[in-house]
Scaffold this motif. Structure first.
Motif, PDB file in Angstrom:
ATOM      1  N   ASP A 286     -68.717  62.431  33.247  1.00 39.16           N
ATOM      2  CA  ASP A 286     -67.437  61.761  33.531  1.00 39.16           C
ATOM      3  C   ASP A 286     -67.472  60.278  33.193  1.00 39.16           C
ATOM      4  OD1 ASP A 286     -66.404  64.179  34.510  1.00 39.16           O
ATOM      5  OD2 ASP A 286     -67.262  63.800  36.479  1.00 39.16           O
ATOM      6  N   ARG A 287     -68.152  59.937  32.109  1.00 39.26           N
ATOM      7  CA  ARG A 287     -68.201  58.583  31.598  1.00 39.26           C
ATOM      8  C   ARG A 287     -68.376  58.681  30.080  1.00 39.26           C
ATOM      9  NH1 ARG A 287     -74.300  56.808  33.754  1.00 39.26           N
ATOM     10  NH2 ARG A 287     -75.466  58.081  32.234  1.00 39.26           N
ATOM     11  N   THR A 288     -68.195  57.554  29.400  1.00 38.94           N
ATOM     12  CA  THR A 288     -68.196  57.626  27.935  1.00 38.94           C
ATOM     13  C   THR A 288     -69.579  57.498  27.321  1.00 38.94           C
ATOM     14  OG1 THR A 288     -67.837  55.226  27.693  1.00 38.94           O
ATOM     15  CG2 THR A 288     -65.875  56.648  27.840  1.00 38.94           C
ATOM     16  N   PHE A 289     -70.617  57.234  28.120  1.00 43.64           N
ATOM     17  CA  PHE A 289     -71.949  57.062  27.545  1.00 43.64           C
ATOM     18  C   PHE A 289     -72.438  58.342  26.884  1.00 43.64           C
ATOM     19  CE2 PHE A 289     -76.618  56.811  27.706  1.00 43.64           C
ATOM     20  CZ  PHE A 289     -76.807  55.615  27.034  1.00 43.64           C
ATOM     21  N   GLU A 290     -72.132  59.495  27.511  1.00 43.57           N
ATOM     22  CA  GLU A 290     -72.492  60.785  26.921  1.00 43.57           C
ATOM     23  C   GLU A 290     -71.224  61.523  26.497  1.00 43.57           C
ATOM     24  OE1 GLU A 290     -75.185  59.670  30.305  1.00 43.57           O
ATOM     25  OE2 GLU A 290     -73.071  60.256  30.244  1.00 43.57           O
ATOM     26  N   ILE A 291     -71.346  62.330  25.452  1.00 41.77           N
ATOM     27  CA  ILE A 291     -70.228  63.156  25.018  1.00 41.77           C
ATOM     28  C   ILE A 291     -70.774  64.532  24.645  1.00 41.77           C
ATOM     29  CG2 ILE A 291     -70.345  62.493  22.578  1.00 41.77           C
ATOM     30  CD1 ILE A 291     -67.256  62.442  22.602  1.00 41.77           C
ATOM     31  N   GLY A 292     -70.005  65.556  24.963  1.00 43.34           N
ATOM     32  CA  GLY A 292     -70.358  66.908  24.555  1.00 43.34           C
ATOM     33  C   GLY A 292     -69.352  67.416  23.545  1.00 43.34           C
ATOM     34  N   LEU A 293     -69.844  67.989  22.443  1.00 39.31           N
ATOM     35  CA  LEU A 293     -68.973  68.439  21.360  1.00 39.31           C
ATOM     36  C   LEU A 293     -69.197  69.922  21.093  1.00 39.31           C
ATOM     37  CD1 LEU A 293     -69.590  65.517  18.823  1.00 39.31           C
ATOM     38  CD2 LEU A 293     -67.756  65.705  20.525  1.00 39.31           C
ATOM     39  N   ARG A 294     -68.103  70.651  20.945  1.00 37.06           N
ATOM     40  CA  ARG A 294     -68.136  72.027  20.453  1.00 37.06           C
ATOM     41  C   ARG A 294     -67.652  72.023  19.015  1.00 37.06           C
ATOM     42  NH1 ARG A 294     -71.146  75.399  23.616  1.00 37.06           N
ATOM     43  NH2 ARG A 294     -70.586  75.166  25.814  1.00 37.06           N
ATOM     44  N   LEU A 295     -68.388  72.699  18.157  1.00 38.77           N
ATOM     45  CA  LEU A 295     -68.054  72.735  16.735  1.00 38.77           C
ATOM     46  C   LEU A 295     -67.775  74.159  16.278  1.00 38.77           C
ATOM     47  CD1 LEU A 295     -70.830  70.408  15.233  1.00 38.77           C
ATOM     48  CD2 LEU A 295     -68.625  69.740  16.184  1.00 38.77           C
ATOM     49  N   LYS A 296     -67.007  74.283  15.222  1.00 31.72           N
ATOM     50  CA  LYS A 296     -66.897  75.571  14.525  1.00 31.72           C
ATOM     51  C   LYS A 296     -67.007  75.302  13.023  1.00 31.72           C
ATOM     52  CE  LYS A 296     -61.900  76.099  13.795  1.00 31.72           C
ATOM     53  NZ  LYS A 296     -60.741  76.959  14.043  1.00 31.72           N
ATOM     54  N   ARG A 297     -67.497  76.312  12.346  1.00 28.50           N
ATOM     55  CA  ARG A 297     -67.712  76.197  10.909  1.00 28.50           C
ATOM     56  C   ARG A 297     -66.365  76.196  10.173  1.00 28.50           C
ATOM     57  NH1 ARG A 297     -72.482  77.638   8.260  1.00 28.50           N
ATOM     58  NH2 ARG A 297     -73.121  78.878  10.077  1.00 28.50           N
ATOM     59  N   THR A 298     -66.259  75.343   9.184  1.00 28.28           N
ATOM     60  CA  THR A 298     -65.046  75.301   8.359  1.00 28.28           C
ATOM     61  C   THR A 298     -65.317  75.736   6.931  1.00 28.28           C
ATOM     62  OG1 THR A 298     -65.439  72.976   7.768  1.00 28.28           O
ATOM     63  CG2 THR A 298     -64.075  73.419   9.711  1.00 28.28           C
ATOM     64  N   ALA A 299     -66.574  75.818   6.549  1.00 24.89           N
ATOM     65  CA  ALA A 299     -66.895  76.187   5.165  1.00 24.89           C
ATOM     66  C   ALA A 299     -68.191  76.978   5.127  1.00 24.89           C
ATOM     67  CB  ALA A 299     -67.050  74.916   4.315  1.00 24.89           C
TER      68      ALA A 299
ATOM     69  N   ASP B 174     -84.142  80.255  27.347  1.00 23.08           N
ATOM     70  CA  ASP B 174     -83.346  80.643  28.512  1.00 23.08           C
ATOM     71  C   ASP B 174     -83.409  79.514  29.533  1.00 23.08           C
ATOM     72  OD1 ASP B 174     -81.872  82.119  30.305  1.00 23.08           O
ATOM     73  OD2 ASP B 174     -83.536  83.398  30.941  1.00 23.08           O
ATOM     74  N   MET B 175     -82.237  78.951  29.884  1.00 16.31           N
ATOM     75  CA  MET B 175     -82.187  77.877  30.877  1.00 16.31           C
ATOM     76  C   MET B 175     -81.066  78.146  31.872  1.00 16.31           C
ATOM     77  SD  MET B 175     -83.201  74.301  28.984  1.00 16.31           S
ATOM     78  CE  MET B 175     -82.222  74.305  27.493  1.00 16.31           C
ATOM     79  N   PRO B 176     -81.157  77.585  33.066  1.00 18.88           N
ATOM     80  CA  PRO B 176     -80.097  77.788  34.053  1.00 18.88           C
ATOM     81  C   PRO B 176     -78.747  77.268  33.550  1.00 18.88           C
ATOM     82  CG  PRO B 176     -82.041  76.842  35.077  1.00 18.88           C
ATOM     83  CD  PRO B 176     -82.264  76.769  33.604  1.00 18.88           C
ATOM     84  N   ALA B 177     -77.672  77.815  34.098  1.00 18.29           N
ATOM     85  CA  ALA B 177     -76.331  77.384  33.732  1.00 18.29           C
ATOM     86  C   ALA B 177     -76.134  75.915  34.088  1.00 18.29           C
ATOM     87  CB  ALA B 177     -75.291  78.233  34.456  1.00 18.29           C
ATOM     88  N   PRO B 178     -75.305  75.196  33.323  1.00 17.97           N
ATOM     89  CA  PRO B 178     -75.096  73.765  33.599  1.00 17.97           C
ATOM     90  C   PRO B 178     -74.692  73.468  35.038  1.00 17.97           C
ATOM     91  CG  PRO B 178     -74.159  74.335  31.470  1.00 17.97           C
ATOM     92  CD  PRO B 178     -74.594  75.627  32.102  1.00 17.97           C
ATOM     93  N   ALA B 179     -73.846  74.311  35.615  1.00 19.93           N
ATOM     94  CA  ALA B 179     -73.355  74.037  36.970  1.00 19.93           C
ATOM     95  C   ALA B 179     -74.470  74.031  38.004  1.00 19.93           C
ATOM     96  CB  ALA B 179     -72.294  75.067  37.346  1.00 19.93           C
ATOM     97  N   SER B 180     -75.599  74.667  37.712  1.00 18.60           N
ATOM     98  CA  SER B 180     -76.693  74.740  38.685  1.00 18.60           C
ATOM     99  C   SER B 180     -77.705  73.614  38.528  1.00 18.60           C
ATOM    100  CB  SER B 180     -77.415  76.086  38.544  1.00 18.60           C
ATOM    101  OG  SER B 180     -78.072  76.178  37.296  1.00 18.60           O
TER     102      SER B 180
ATOM    103  N   ALA C 105     -78.178  68.667  32.919  1.00 17.66           N
ATOM    104  CA  ALA C 105     -77.288  69.604  32.234  1.00 17.66           C
ATOM    105  C   ALA C 105     -76.609  69.037  30.995  1.00 17.66           C
ATOM    106  CB  ALA C 105     -76.211  70.082  33.217  1.00 17.66           C
ATOM    107  N   ARG C 106     -76.887  67.799  30.615  1.00 18.39           N
ATOM    108  CA  ARG C 106     -76.214  67.228  29.460  1.00 18.39           C
ATOM    109  C   ARG C 106     -76.460  68.068  28.208  1.00 18.39           C
ATOM    110  NH1 ARG C 106     -78.997  61.788  29.050  1.00 18.39           N
ATOM    111  NH2 ARG C 106     -80.595  63.023  30.112  1.00 18.39           N
ATOM    112  N   PRO C 107     -75.461  68.230  27.349  1.00 14.55           N
ATOM    113  CA  PRO C 107     -75.649  69.071  26.164  1.00 14.55           C
ATOM    114  C   PRO C 107     -76.831  68.670  25.298  1.00 14.55           C
ATOM    115  CG  PRO C 107     -73.321  68.584  26.461  1.00 14.55           C
ATOM    116  CD  PRO C 107     -74.064  67.762  27.474  1.00 14.55           C
TER     117      PRO C 107
END
Length: 496
Positions: free
Chosen positions: A483-496, A35-41, A15-17
């Protein structure tokens, strides 16, 4: 009249981003839905996914899809990490693989692409993603594996003696259990090959996860390659280094092959260290890095060209010396060479002439080369790149970057994926994660406090850096998928 969106039903390795939602983003830019299953599954690190529920989801999703791209590790074992230690019997796992035969019968004209990783050989004593006894015997098992295979291939007595010493340091029960798990997983892979021969699977990738030039897994690779050749399946089954990037790769190949009006995307390789790159073997891989590049290009349905005038896109390959550093293992570059200004000048000139530039950053495993990006940014704005990657192993980076170029035909006008990769691979993996690791021990934090700590260190810095480099996006949310620092998930929004 609008053209209906085409749809892929997919199972990622977890489920990693980076292996799920980022692939969905790329596929959407090509005008398809993934189309992929939800991360929780999809399970969580060592916890396998609920496989019965996934099978039911897949049978339902297949009905509305144009094609399928499936991680067999997820379908059969509940994820790539659980595949290394789950204790199900071969018979039970084979029953799960039989779903593919039922899907083929129900959907005889839909492409089914699949991938299944050869079980890795991890050269450390960290058991977080391995059998629990890896914390005591991991390095000994790796040495036993490596030296046994090298002795079998080269016949050097010192290797045979070393293999015997390594094996003697491992309890017999552990050795038997480990070999039994490998034998079971290999049997499942052979069954997947049989499904290709039977016409159930149209295209199969068998990536070599975290490996070296010798080992039990390399012996398995040689056996699989012999079976592939004997069965005449070389045009349908590919074996090369990688794992996490294969969902990117197969989706790119699927989308590209669906458009018969376009020729394969042509890459011109532009190497930063041509004196050393030909002999460079990346960490955790079994072949020279340029061979890995060519494997990934072919796997995505593209090609390498010899002349810049024949290219659709420049693939800039950055290395520095005869070996890699590793940010995750905190290993510096073993023999760094200076960055050649002419390499950057050529990219600047090509960009000015309108040629897209994609940069794969392979000086280090598990993160970017800050020195190179700093020098590049002085001559060519980072926002001018069409694509960038520098995460995990060399082939993870190469494959995901090549797939992005194929899906976007080398002309990325939106910089969301570029921003994600620069922020994660450079700013997080190579810079700020190192600061977090120096300042605290991860095990001292519960998941919520660890995420809060990462947010405090990362978000403001990331947004200021992205703005200074004109990337046009900012971070709105940060997650730690495992729940560790090896992977990170980021949400972005457009600024320009």
């Amino acid at each position: 009249m609008s053209v209906p969106t085409r749809r892929i039903a997919g199972l990622p390795v977890d489920a990693r981003p980076v292996v799920r939602e980022q692939v969905q983003l790329l596929v959407s830019k090509a005008g398809w839905d993934l189309d992929m299953p939800a991360p929780a599954s999809l399970g969580h690190l060592r916890r396998p996914a609920e496989r019965d529920a996934l099978a039911a989801w897949l049978e339902n999703a297949a009905a509305g899809a144009d094609a399928l791209v499936l991680s067999l590790d997820m379908l059969v074992y509940g994820g790539l990490v659980p595949s290394r230690f789950i204790d199900d019997s071969l018979a039970n796992l084979s029953d799960r693989l039989d779903l593919l035969t039922r899907l083929r019968a129900a959907h005889p004209h839909k492409n089914i692409y699949a991938f299944a990783a050869t079980m890795r050989m991890s050269n450390n004593n960290v058991n977080e993603e391995e059998k629990l006894y890896w914390s005591d015997y991991g390095m000994a098992i790796w040495k036993w594996s490596y030296l046994s295979d090298r002795h079998a291939q080269l016949g050097e007595r010192a290797d045979g003696d070393g293999a015997e010493r390594a094996a003697a340091a491992i309890p017999l029960a552990v050795r038997q259990d480990y070999l039994a798990t490998r034998e079971r997983n290999l049997a499942l892979t052979v069954q997947a090959l049989d499904l290709v021969a039977a016409g159930v699977i149209d295209r199969l990738v068998l990536p070599q996860d975290d490996t070296a030039d010798f080992g039990f897994n390399i012996a398995e690779r040689r056996m699989l390659e012999q079976r592939i050749a004997a069965a005449g399946l070389a045009d349908k089954v590919l074996v090369y280094p990688g794992a996490d990037e294969v969902m990117h790769t197969l989706c790119a190949h699927l989308v590209a092959s669906a458009d018969s009006t376009r020729a394969p995307l042509a890459f011109y390789l532009h190497c930063s260290d041509p004196a050393n790159v030909g002999a460079l073997r990346a960490l955790y891989e079994d072949r020279p890095v340029l061979d890995a590049v060519r494997c990934q290009v072919v796997a995505a349905g593209a090609r390498v060209c010899e002349r810049i005038d024949d290219a659709d896109i420049v693939l800039a390959v950055h290395t520095r010396g005869a070996g890699q550093g590793d940010w995750a293992m905190q290993r510096p570059l073993p023999d760094p060479v200076d960055i050649d200004p002419a390499w950057i000048e050529a990219m600047t000139a090509w960009h000015s002439a309108g040629r897209p530039i994609a940069l794969v950053d392979l000086a280090y495993a598990n993160g970017a080369d800050p020195a190179m990006l700093g020098e590049l940014a002085q001559r060519l704005p980072l926002a001018a790149l069409s694509a960038y990657a520098g995460w995990n192993t060399a082939s993870n980076s190469i494959g995901s970057l090549v797939a992005q170029c194929v899906l976007e035909r080398g002309n990325a006008t939106d910089k969301e994926m570029l921003t994600l990769r620069l922020l994660e691979d450079y700013l997080w993996q190579a810079v700020l994660r190192q600061a977090v690791r120096l300042g605290a021990t991860e095990s001292d934090f519960d998941p919520a406090r660890l995420r809060q700590r990462v947010d405090q260190v990362f978000r403001a810095h990331a947004n200021a850096w992205a703005a200074a480099n004109g990337l046009g996006y900012e971070v709105t949310d940060i997650t730690l998928p495992w729940d560790r620092t090896f992977e990170i998930g980021l949400r972005l929004k457009r600024t320009a």
